[in-house]
Motif scaffolding. Structure first.
Motif, PDB file in Angstrom:
ATOM      1  N   ASN A 181       0.723  -1.138  -0.261  1.00  0.00           N
ATOM      2  CA  ASN A 181      -0.282  -0.014   0.162  1.00  0.00           C
ATOM      3  C   ASN A 181       1.270   0.865   0.235  1.00  0.00           C
ATOM      4  O   ASN A 181       1.237   1.915   1.291  1.00  0.00           O
ATOM      5  CB  ASN A 181      -0.392  -0.094   1.393  1.00  0.00           C
ATOM      6  N   ARG A 183       0.204   3.839  -0.241  1.00  0.00           N
ATOM      7  CA  ARG A 183      -0.515   4.787   0.471  1.00  0.00           C
ATOM      8  C   ARG A 183      -0.049   5.490   1.948  1.00  0.00           C
ATOM      9  O   ARG A 183      -0.271   6.186   2.250  1.00  0.00           O
ATOM     10  CB  ARG A 183      -1.900   5.612   0.174  1.00  0.00           C
ATOM     11  N   LEU A 184       0.473   4.253   2.644  1.00  0.00           N
ATOM     12  CA  LEU A 184       0.379   3.627   3.688  1.00  0.00           C
ATOM     13  C   LEU A 184       2.047   4.398   4.039  1.00  0.00           C
ATOM     14  O   LEU A 184       3.262   5.330   3.694  1.00  0.00           O
ATOM     15  CB  LEU A 184       1.059   2.499   3.703  1.00  0.00           C
ATOM     16  N   GLY A 241     -13.119   2.938  -0.673  1.00  0.00           N
ATOM     17  CA  GLY A 241     -11.975   3.933  -1.632  1.00  0.00           C
ATOM     18  C   GLY A 241     -12.540   4.473  -2.719  1.00  0.00           C
ATOM     19  O   GLY A 241     -13.366   3.419  -3.470  1.00  0.00           O
ATOM     20  N   ASP A 276      -9.355   9.631  -2.300  1.00  0.00           N
ATOM     21  CA  ASP A 276      -8.059   9.551  -2.455  1.00  0.00           C
ATOM     22  C   ASP A 276      -7.071   7.590  -1.614  1.00  0.00           C
ATOM     23  O   ASP A 276      -6.706   7.705  -0.807  1.00  0.00           O
ATOM     24  CB  ASP A 276      -7.305  10.454  -1.498  1.00  0.00           C
ATOM     25  N   ALA A 277      -8.616   7.190  -1.411  1.00  0.00           N
ATOM     26  CA  ALA A 277      -8.040   5.544  -0.933  1.00  0.00           C
ATOM     27  C   ALA A 277      -8.130   4.806  -1.463  1.00  0.00           C
ATOM     28  O   ALA A 277      -9.123   4.312  -2.274  1.00  0.00           O
ATOM     29  CB  ALA A 277      -9.190   5.874   0.425  1.00  0.00           C
ATOM     30  N   HIS A 283      -5.874   2.933   6.841  1.00  0.00           N
ATOM     31  CA  HIS A 283      -4.936   3.192   7.043  1.00  0.00           C
ATOM     32  C   HIS A 283      -4.561   4.429   6.256  1.00  0.00           C
ATOM     33  O   HIS A 283      -3.851   5.763   6.689  1.00  0.00           O
ATOM     34  CB  HIS A 283      -3.536   2.367   6.100  1.00  0.00           C
ATOM     35  N   ASP A 284      -5.482   5.108   4.868  1.00  0.00           N
ATOM     36  CA  ASP A 284      -5.847   6.041   4.337  1.00  0.00           C
ATOM     37  C   ASP A 284      -5.807   6.853   4.460  1.00  0.00           C
ATOM     38  O   ASP A 284      -5.124   8.133   3.842  1.00  0.00           O
ATOM     39  CB  ASP A 284      -5.656   5.198   2.516  1.00  0.00           C
ATOM     40  N   GLN A 285      -7.207   7.303   4.680  1.00  0.00           N
ATOM     41  CA  GLN A 285      -7.882   8.097   5.043  1.00  0.00           C
ATOM     42  C   GLN A 285      -8.361   7.917   6.552  1.00  0.00           C
ATOM     43  O   GLN A 285      -9.458   8.277   6.660  1.00  0.00           O
ATOM     44  CB  GLN A 285      -8.692   8.529   4.009  1.00  0.00           C
TER      45      GLN A 285
END
Length: 298
Positions: A181, A183-184, A241, A276-277, A283-285
């Motif tokens: 991921n 984004r993490l 997401g 944006d997830a 975890h992302d948002q």
């Protein structure tokens, strides 16, 4: 190693014996008069600590409990060749008997945990006050004709069972999490790495039974799942997401229209999309997700 995330709300680790198996749970906050606990159940190849970031983002104080499913995190493994969905339902039922025997709970599940939570809420509708499903899409319906091939695959894999390779350091585990991921954030990955793995003589080993990687000999039966979904009595929030994970996972094998038709059968359903997830939206948002959860539970 990058800076490690510092939780705003520290959790307490406890162990319960559920159906003869030692299970690990994480607790945040204290019971509040008139407020049900919020019980969180994680997805496949994940752990209960994965919810730390969204718990930190909750504005209101409340009791939150996260379970490590059997064979994940610090919960015991079964020693069996396979993990069955009915066992997850049994463990969740035993958990609620132990933690909240006299009142319904708010239940949240992510991915595999979302699928378990949805089925459970239909089987035991009186036990759930509010239900939140994070990207628990379910799976494509599988024809009974696929049973011989699936069983043969399972038998073949039993002869050469899967393993999980060790990592040289926690930094390597954190890097693996970020590859899964992107984004993490690095500090969150560094914090998760210590909960996602443990140090052994061979290196850092993931906290998961390799048997989870075996082909499941039981077919996914859509009609049986939907029979449970239709009996859900609790108001239900579906959250996903903005990245289309359903198509990424399954392509044309499980069209979006099929999934939307399934959701339409759930009484009292609300839907939300976090921008944006991806699949790991907690975890992302975490802030946006916490806000959606609190608004729904209130």
């Amino acid at each position: 190693m990058p800076d490690v995330y510092i939780p705003r709300r520290a959790h307490r680790s406890e162990f319960l014996t559920l159906r003869g198996l030692r299970h690990h749970i994480l607790r945040w906050g204290q019971p509040l008069q008139g407020q049900p606990p919020l019980v969180m159940v994680h997805g496949w190849m994940d752990v209960g600590a994965s919810f730390q970031f969204v718990v930190d983002a909750l504005r209101q104080e409340r009791e939150v409990i996260a379970l490590d499913w059997r064979g994940f995190g610090l919960s015991a493994t079964t020693g069996a060749d396979c993990y069955w969905f009915p066992d997850y339902l049994g463990d969740l039922d035993a958990l609620l008997d132990a933690l909240s025997p006299d009142r319904p709970v708010d239940l949240l599940g992510h991915s595999m945990g979302g699928n378990v939570a949805m089925s459970y809420a239909g089987v035991r509708p009186q036990r759930i006050r509010r239900l939140v499903n994070l990207e628990g899409f379910g799976m494509p319906d599988i024809s009974p004709a696929a049973a011989p091939e699936r069983l043969a695959k399972w038998l073949d894999e039993l002869k050469d069972p899967p393993s999980l390779r060790p990592y040289a350091s926690l930094s390597d585990v954190a890097e693996r999490l970020r590859r899964n991921n992107p984004r993490l954030a690095a500090d969150k990955a560094a914090w998760l790495a210590s909960h996602w793995s443990r140090e052994t003589a061979e290196g850092f080993q993931l906290n998961a039974d390799p048997a989870h990687k075996l082909a499941n000999p039981m077919l996914y039966r859509k009609a049986e799942v939907l029979a449970c979904w239709q009996r859900i009595a609790a108001p239900t929030l579906w959250v996903e997401g903005s990245d289309d994970q359903l198509t990424r996972f399954w392509g044309t094998r499980y069209p979006r229209a099929d999934f939307e038709a399934r959701l339409a059968l759930v009484p009292g359903l609300r839907q939300a999309v976090l921008q944006d997830a991806g699949h790991m939206l907690h975890h992302d948002q975490p802030e946006a997700l916490a806000a959606a959860i609190e608004a729904f539970l209130a």
